[in-house]
Design a protein around this motif. Structure first.
Motif, PDB file in Angstrom:
ATOM      1  N   VAL A   1      -1.474  33.035 -13.986  1.00  0.00           N
ATOM      2  CA  VAL A   1      -2.563  33.894 -14.480  1.00  0.00           C
ATOM      3  C   VAL A   1      -3.050  34.797 -13.342  1.00  0.00           C
ATOM      4  CG1 VAL A   1      -4.950  33.904 -15.313  1.00  0.00           C
ATOM      5  CG2 VAL A   1      -3.286  32.350 -16.348  1.00  0.00           C
ATOM      6  N   ASP A   2      -3.289  34.198 -12.168  1.00  0.00           N
ATOM      7  CA  ASP A   2      -3.772  34.974 -11.016  1.00  0.00           C
ATOM      8  C   ASP A   2      -2.797  36.081 -10.617  1.00  0.00           C
ATOM      9  OD1 ASP A   2      -6.013  33.354 -10.947  1.00  0.00           O
ATOM     10  OD2 ASP A   2      -5.352  32.194  -9.195  1.00  0.00           O
ATOM     11  N   ARG A   3      -1.509  35.845 -10.807  1.00  0.00           N
ATOM     12  CA  ARG A   3      -0.493  36.831 -10.440  1.00  0.00           C
ATOM     13  C   ARG A   3      -0.219  37.856 -11.552  1.00  0.00           C
ATOM     14  NH1 ARG A   3       0.694  32.410  -7.280  1.00  0.00           N
ATOM     15  NH2 ARG A   3       1.493  32.905  -5.205  1.00  0.00           N
TER      16      ARG A   3
ATOM     17  N   ASP B   1       8.818  28.013 -21.765  1.00  0.00           N
ATOM     18  CA  ASP B   1       8.108  27.675 -23.003  1.00  0.00           C
ATOM     19  C   ASP B   1       7.412  28.899 -23.592  1.00  0.00           C
ATOM     20  OD1 ASP B   1       8.989  25.092 -22.671  1.00  0.00           O
ATOM     21  OD2 ASP B   1       7.003  24.251 -22.236  1.00  0.00           O
ATOM     22  N   LEU B   2       6.822  29.719 -22.737  1.00  0.00           N
ATOM     23  CA  LEU B   2       6.141  30.914 -23.243  1.00  0.00           C
ATOM     24  C   LEU B   2       7.128  31.936 -23.796  1.00  0.00           C
ATOM     25  CD1 LEU B   2       3.333  31.291 -20.563  1.00  0.00           C
ATOM     26  CD2 LEU B   2       3.068  30.639 -22.967  1.00  0.00           C
ATOM     27  N   PHE B   3       8.302  32.070 -23.178  1.00  0.00           N
ATOM     28  CA  PHE B   3       9.323  32.965 -23.731  1.00  0.00           C
ATOM     29  C   PHE B   3       9.801  32.448 -25.079  1.00  0.00           C
ATOM     30  CE2 PHE B   3      10.060  34.669 -19.379  1.00  0.00           C
ATOM     31  CZ  PHE B   3       9.943  36.011 -19.694  1.00  0.00           C
ATOM     32  N   ARG B   4       9.963  31.144 -25.185  1.00  0.00           N
ATOM     33  CA  ARG B   4      10.482  30.553 -26.418  1.00  0.00           C
ATOM     34  C   ARG B   4       9.442  30.570 -27.536  1.00  0.00           C
ATOM     35  NH1 ARG B   4      11.347  24.880 -25.257  1.00  0.00           N
ATOM     36  NH2 ARG B   4       9.169  24.784 -25.824  1.00  0.00           N
ATOM     37  N   ASP B   5       8.198  30.178 -27.214  1.00  0.00           N
ATOM     38  CA  ASP B   5       7.195  29.962 -28.249  1.00  0.00           C
ATOM     39  C   ASP B   5       6.192  31.100 -28.407  1.00  0.00           C
ATOM     40  OD1 ASP B   5       8.393  27.478 -28.608  1.00  0.00           O
ATOM     41  OD2 ASP B   5       7.006  26.484 -27.233  1.00  0.00           O
ATOM     42  N   GLY B   6       6.108  31.969 -27.423  1.00  0.00           N
ATOM     43  CA  GLY B   6       5.173  33.084 -27.495  1.00  0.00           C
ATOM     44  C   GLY B   6       3.793  32.735 -26.972  1.00  0.00           C
ATOM     45  N   THR B   7       3.108  31.822 -27.619  1.00  0.00           N
ATOM     46  CA  THR B   7       1.768  31.394 -27.224  1.00  0.00           C
ATOM     47  C   THR B   7       1.737  29.879 -27.232  1.00  0.00           C
ATOM     48  OG1 THR B   7       0.757  33.357 -28.192  1.00  0.00           O
ATOM     49  CG2 THR B   7      -0.686  31.495 -27.831  1.00  0.00           C
TER      50      THR B   7
ATOM     51  N   LEU C   1       2.364  35.423 -22.426  1.00  0.00           N
ATOM     52  CA  LEU C   1       2.888  36.311 -21.389  1.00  0.00           C
ATOM     53  C   LEU C   1       2.216  37.675 -21.453  1.00  0.00           C
ATOM     54  CD1 LEU C   1       6.680  35.525 -21.810  1.00  0.00           C
ATOM     55  CD2 LEU C   1       5.218  34.819 -19.901  1.00  0.00           C
ATOM     56  N   THR C   2       1.988  38.254 -20.301  1.00  0.00           N
ATOM     57  CA  THR C   2       1.520  39.628 -20.213  1.00  0.00           C
ATOM     58  C   THR C   2       2.749  40.542 -20.224  1.00  0.00           C
ATOM     59  OG1 THR C   2       1.662  39.637 -17.814  1.00  0.00           O
ATOM     60  CG2 THR C   2      -0.455  38.949 -18.786  1.00  0.00           C
ATOM     61  N   LYS C   3       2.506  41.840 -20.125  1.00  0.00           N
ATOM     62  CA  LYS C   3       3.622  42.790 -20.032  1.00  0.00           C
ATOM     63  C   LYS C   3       4.465  42.470 -18.794  1.00  0.00           C
ATOM     64  CE  LYS C   3       4.629  47.715 -20.098  1.00  0.00           C
ATOM     65  NZ  LYS C   3       4.056  49.068 -20.165  1.00  0.00           N
ATOM     66  N   ALA C   4       3.812  42.160 -17.681  1.00  0.00           N
ATOM     67  CA  ALA C   4       4.539  41.793 -16.454  1.00  0.00           C
ATOM     68  C   ALA C   4       5.331  40.503 -16.661  1.00  0.00           C
ATOM     69  CB  ALA C   4       3.573  41.640 -15.283  1.00  0.00           C
ATOM     70  N   GLY C   5       4.763  39.569 -17.406  1.00  0.00           N
ATOM     71  CA  GLY C   5       5.470  38.323 -17.703  1.00  0.00           C
ATOM     72  C   GLY C   5       6.711  38.567 -18.538  1.00  0.00           C
ATOM     73  N   HIS C   6       6.590  39.427 -19.547  1.00  0.00           N
ATOM     74  CA  HIS C   6       7.751  39.761 -20.378  1.00  0.00           C
ATOM     75  C   HIS C   6       8.842  40.459 -19.570  1.00  0.00           C
ATOM     76  CE1 HIS C   6       6.696  38.505 -24.415  1.00  0.00           C
ATOM     77  NE2 HIS C   6       5.460  38.873 -24.157  1.00  0.00           N
ATOM     78  N   ALA C   7       8.435  41.191 -18.544  1.00  0.00           N
ATOM     79  CA  ALA C   7       9.418  41.888 -17.708  1.00  0.00           C
ATOM     80  C   ALA C   7      10.308  40.909 -16.940  1.00  0.00           C
ATOM     81  CB  ALA C   7       8.712  42.823 -16.731  1.00  0.00           C
ATOM     82  N   LEU C   8       9.896  39.653 -16.861  1.00  0.00           N
ATOM     83  CA  LEU C   8      10.720  38.629 -16.201  1.00  0.00           C
ATOM     84  C   LEU C   8      11.864  38.139 -17.099  1.00  0.00           C
ATOM     85  CD1 LEU C   8       7.944  36.455 -14.523  1.00  0.00           C
ATOM     86  CD2 LEU C   8       9.535  38.007 -13.396  1.00  0.00           C
TER      87      LEU C   8
ATOM     88  N   GLN D   1      -1.580  35.422 -19.522  1.00  0.00           N
ATOM     89  CA  GLN D   1      -2.971  35.691 -19.868  1.00  0.00           C
ATOM     90  C   GLN D   1      -3.526  34.543 -20.701  1.00  0.00           C
ATOM     91  OE1 GLN D   1      -2.956  39.334 -22.061  1.00  0.00           O
ATOM     92  NE2 GLN D   1      -1.637  38.545 -23.671  1.00  0.00           N
ATOM     93  N   THR D   2      -4.845  34.419 -20.691  1.00  0.00           N
ATOM     94  CA  THR D   2      -5.498  33.360 -21.452  1.00  0.00           C
ATOM     95  C   THR D   2      -6.399  33.975 -22.514  1.00  0.00           C
ATOM     96  OG1 THR D   2      -7.353  33.271 -19.912  1.00  0.00           O
ATOM     97  CG2 THR D   2      -5.509  31.777 -19.493  1.00  0.00           C
ATOM     98  N   VAL D   3      -6.531  33.250 -23.620  1.00  0.00           N
ATOM     99  CA  VAL D   3      -7.478  33.610 -24.668  1.00  0.00           C
ATOM    100  C   VAL D   3      -8.230  32.335 -25.033  1.00  0.00           C
ATOM    101  CG1 VAL D   3      -7.751  34.430 -27.040  1.00  0.00           C
ATOM    102  CG2 VAL D   3      -6.008  35.453 -25.567  1.00  0.00           C
ATOM    103  N   LEU D   4      -9.539  32.376 -24.875  1.00  0.00           N
ATOM    104  CA  LEU D   4     -10.388  31.234 -25.186  1.00  0.00           C
ATOM    105  C   LEU D   4     -10.366  30.979 -26.694  1.00  0.00           C
ATOM    106  CD1 LEU D   4     -12.465  29.262 -23.845  1.00  0.00           C
ATOM    107  CD2 LEU D   4     -14.222  30.902 -24.553  1.00  0.00           C
ATOM    108  N   TYR D   5     -10.036  29.745 -27.099  1.00  0.00           N
ATOM    109  CA  TYR D   5     -10.076  29.433 -28.532  1.00  0.00           C
ATOM    110  C   TYR D   5     -11.095  28.346 -28.855  1.00  0.00           C
ATOM    111  CZ  TYR D   5      -7.139  25.232 -27.927  1.00  0.00           C
ATOM    112  OH  TYR D   5      -6.636  24.010 -27.558  1.00  0.00           O
TER     113      TYR D   5
END
Length: 91
Positions: free
Chosen positions: A37-39, A5-11, A58-65, A43-47
């Protein structure tokens, strides 16, 4: 499911993961998000402060997946609409 879902939708917001339609309890999704998140993959952003609510991305590490996720989709016989940044056209 979360990474897809994060790859598809971004946020995404928590409710965007639509856990119950997929047969997962909200507690399971919450635990998986916390683990990602712990790994360092998400990443999270409070809204919203009260109650606290977050956007997930996704973080940079997440995108690397990305290549791994694409390979898993291909292996499973599905299709992936995710294109790793290194394979995207600049036009």
């Amino acid at each position: 499911m979360i990474l897809r879902d994060l790859f598809r939708d971004g946020t995404c917001k928590f409710q965007d993961f639509d856990a119950q339609k997929r047969g997962f309890s909200p507690n399971t999704v919450s635990a998986r998000l916390k683990s990602l998140v712990d790994r360092g993959f998400v990443q999270t952003v409070l809204y919203q402060d009260h109650p606290p609510r977050y956007h997930y991305s996704l973080t940079k590490a997440g995108h690397a997946l990305g290549p791994v996720m694409t390979a898993m989709y291909d292996w499973a016989g599905g299709t992936s609409d995710y294109t790793p940044p290194s394979q995207r056209s600049l036009t």
